[in-house]
Motif scaffolding. Structure first.
Motif, PDB file in Angstrom:
ATOM      1  N   GLN A 146       4.947  86.987 -43.330  1.00 25.13           N
ATOM      2  CA  GLN A 146       4.552  86.760 -44.718  1.00 25.13           C
ATOM      3  C   GLN A 146       3.085  86.352 -44.723  1.00 25.13           C
ATOM      4  O   GLN A 146       2.597  85.770 -43.775  1.00 25.13           O
ATOM      5  CB  GLN A 146       5.408  85.659 -45.330  1.00 25.13           C
ATOM      6  CG  GLN A 146       6.872  86.060 -45.477  1.00 25.13           C
ATOM      7  CD  GLN A 146       7.701  84.963 -46.107  1.00 25.13           C
ATOM      8  OE1 GLN A 146       7.480  83.789 -45.825  1.00 25.13           O
ATOM      9  NE2 GLN A 146       8.631  85.316 -46.953  1.00 25.13           N
ATOM     10  N   GLN A 160       4.977  83.938 -38.852  1.00 19.24           N
ATOM     11  CA  GLN A 160       4.661  83.128 -40.022  1.00 19.24           C
ATOM     12  C   GLN A 160       3.194  82.762 -39.994  1.00 19.24           C
ATOM     13  O   GLN A 160       2.745  82.027 -39.127  1.00 19.24           O
ATOM     14  CB  GLN A 160       5.502  81.856 -40.053  1.00 19.24           C
ATOM     15  CG  GLN A 160       5.212  80.960 -41.254  1.00 19.24           C
ATOM     16  CD  GLN A 160       5.574  81.619 -42.566  1.00 19.24           C
ATOM     17  OE1 GLN A 160       6.701  82.053 -42.779  1.00 19.24           O
ATOM     18  NE2 GLN A 160       4.588  81.704 -43.469  1.00 19.24           N
ATOM     19  N   TYR A 197      -2.289  88.783 -43.459  1.00 21.42           N
ATOM     20  CA  TYR A 197      -1.018  88.998 -42.766  1.00 21.42           C
ATOM     21  C   TYR A 197      -1.251  89.110 -41.263  1.00 21.42           C
ATOM     22  O   TYR A 197      -2.231  89.715 -40.826  1.00 21.42           O
ATOM     23  CB  TYR A 197      -0.362  90.294 -43.236  1.00 21.42           C
ATOM     24  CG  TYR A 197      -0.008  90.338 -44.690  1.00 21.42           C
ATOM     25  CD1 TYR A 197      -0.930  90.781 -45.631  1.00 21.42           C
ATOM     26  CD2 TYR A 197       1.249  89.946 -45.127  1.00 21.42           C
ATOM     27  CE1 TYR A 197      -0.609  90.837 -46.984  1.00 21.42           C
ATOM     28  CE2 TYR A 197       1.581  89.995 -46.472  1.00 21.42           C
ATOM     29  CZ  TYR A 197       0.650  90.434 -47.390  1.00 21.42           C
ATOM     30  OH  TYR A 197       0.969  90.483 -48.719  1.00 21.42           O
TER      31      TYR A 197
END
Length: 127
Positions: free
Chosen positions: A119, A4, A93
């Motif tokens: 993500q 994340q 990313y």
């Protein structure tokens, strides 16, 4: 491993941001990378750091301005971005891949060099 990315936002040209990539599990045996994708463009390599931090790689466009680091104990990889430019605007990313015996830039600077992707986080640099 799940990833994340966070820390994106709006910043003026010349400013700084620090991105973080938090993993769901241990990353001690993973090489980590940062990529970015601007609207209408392909995803491109930004930076990579191998599992033990002994080697770090940067694209020519960010060399000298960005710094990649990692804290394996915190399962987190960072991307410090300084002197940001409008052309740095993109979704950023983070990616991970199990460490290889001979990880090098020719492998780590490619999208298909990574098995796991998080993500993205949006970075917008206003000029």
């Amino acid at each position: 491993v799940q990833l994340q990315a966070s820390g994106g936002g709006l910043v003026q040209a010349g400013g700084s941001l620090k991105l973080s990539c938090a993993a769901s599990g241990s990353i001690s045996n993973y090489d980590m990378g940062w990529f970015r994708q601007a609207p209408g463009k392909e995803r491109e390599f930004v930076s990579a750091i191998i599992w033990n931090s002994n080697r770090r790689y940067y694209s020519d466009s960010v060399k000298g301005r960005f710094t990649v680091s990692r804290e394996n104990a915190k399962r987190t990889v960072y991307l410090q971005m300084n002197n940001l430019k409008a052309e740095d605007t993109a979704v950023y990313y983070c990616a991970a891949n199990s460490r290889r015996i001979s990880s090098n830039q020719s492998i780590l600077n490619k999208v298909d060099g990574y098995a796991y992707w998080g993500q993205g986080t949006l970075v917008t640099v206003s000029s």
